[in-house]
Design a protein around this motif. Sequence first.
Motif, mmCIF file in Angstrom:
data_model
loop_
_atom_site.group_PDB
_atom_site.id
_atom_site.type_symbol
_atom_site.label_atom_id
_atom_site.label_comp_id
_atom_site.label_asym_id
_atom_site.label_seq_id
_atom_site.Cartn_x
_atom_site.Cartn_y
_atom_site.Cartn_z
ATOM 1 N N THR A 12 78.585 80.730 -77.819
ATOM 2 C CA THR A 12 79.310 79.617 -77.204
ATOM 3 C C THR A 12 78.476 78.340 -77.260
ATOM 4 O O THR A 12 78.987 77.276 -77.618
ATOM 5 N N LEU A 13 77.210 78.441 -76.902
ATOM 6 C CA LEU A 13 76.346 77.256 -76.888
ATOM 7 C C LEU A 13 76.077 76.725 -78.294
ATOM 8 O O LEU A 13 75.949 75.513 -78.488
ATOM 9 N N ASP A 14 76.010 77.602 -79.293
ATOM 10 C CA ASP A 14 75.772 77.184 -80.675
ATOM 11 C C ASP A 14 77.011 76.584 -81.339
ATOM 12 O O ASP A 14 76.900 75.911 -82.363
ATOM 13 N N GLU A 56 80.064 77.895 -70.100
ATOM 14 C CA GLU A 56 78.652 78.190 -70.359
ATOM 15 C C GLU A 56 77.769 76.953 -70.242
ATOM 16 O O GLU A 56 76.574 77.066 -70.022
ATOM 17 N N GLN A 57 78.361 75.762 -70.423
ATOM 18 C CA GLN A 57 77.567 74.531 -70.335
ATOM 19 C C GLN A 57 78.493 73.356 -70.102
ATOM 20 O O GLN A 57 79.599 73.308 -70.631
ATOM 21 N N HIS A 69 90.533 72.004 -60.475
ATOM 22 C CA HIS A 69 89.384 72.829 -60.097
ATOM 23 C C HIS A 69 88.176 72.331 -60.890
ATOM 24 O O HIS A 69 88.157 72.438 -62.122
ATOM 25 N N ALA A 70 87.183 71.775 -60.199
ATOM 26 C CA ALA A 70 85.953 71.355 -60.866
ATOM 27 C C ALA A 70 85.227 72.608 -61.349
ATOM 28 O O ALA A 70 85.104 73.586 -60.599
ATOM 29 N N VAL A 71 84.753 72.576 -62.608
ATOM 30 C CA VAL A 71 84.054 73.729 -63.168
ATOM 31 C C VAL A 71 82.735 73.283 -63.789
ATOM 32 O O VAL A 71 82.586 72.134 -64.200
ATOM 33 N N LYS A 72 81.793 74.232 -63.833
ATOM 34 C CA LYS A 72 80.454 73.996 -64.372
ATOM 35 C C LYS A 72 79.936 75.310 -64.931
ATOM 36 O O LYS A 72 80.641 76.324 -64.897
ATOM 37 N N ASP A 73 78.692 75.292 -65.403
ATOM 38 C CA ASP A 73 78.061 76.494 -65.951
ATOM 39 C C ASP A 73 78.329 77.709 -65.072
ATOM 40 O O ASP A 73 78.225 77.626 -63.838
ATOM 41 N N LEU A 95 81.661 70.148 -73.034
ATOM 42 C CA LEU A 95 81.998 71.306 -72.209
ATOM 43 C C LEU A 95 82.087 72.494 -73.158
ATOM 44 O O LEU A 95 82.946 72.533 -74.041
ATOM 45 N N LYS A 96 81.172 73.437 -73.011
ATOM 46 C CA LYS A 96 81.105 74.610 -73.888
ATOM 47 C C LYS A 96 81.637 75.801 -73.113
ATOM 48 O O LYS A 96 81.150 76.129 -72.025
ATOM 49 N N LEU A 97 82.645 76.440 -73.671
ATOM 50 C CA LEU A 97 83.263 77.566 -72.988
ATOM 51 C C LEU A 97 83.783 78.569 -73.994
ATOM 52 O O LEU A 97 83.908 78.278 -75.178
#
Length: 133
Positions: A12-14, A56-57, A69-73, A95-97
């Motif tokens: 996901t991050l890559d 994920e980020q 809905h606020a979302v984060k890592d 935003l990585k998901l």
Amino acid sequence: MKGYVDDIERATLDNGDFRRVLYTGHNLQLVVMSINPGEEIGEEVHDDRDQFFRVEQGEGVISIDGVDHAVKDDDGVIVPQGARHNVRATGTSPLKLYTLYGPPEHKDGIVQSTKEEAEARHHEEEWDGKTTE
């Protein structure tokens, strides 16, 4: 069958593409996404499938039937079938998901590098019943 086994956080991050389908089964599909700051997927409703998101980020907002809905890592969100929803990147980095569709939504293996590309090709790249294996 091999299934899918990988470090999903790293995958996901890559990922730098707006949407990349990693695996498609008969009932479930795994997709990684990278949404640039200020971008969104656009409001949509899936009348025939549920969807799970795992962040994920980055930071964002996932709206479900008008509730933000606020979302984060490390946050996870389930959007039930029939709910109007949207995902927006609100932070200063992408935003990585990853998301799971049940059943699948997109043709297996598609890569849509940008949101514009995804919008232009969305209807022609809807799931055609073919799986990864």
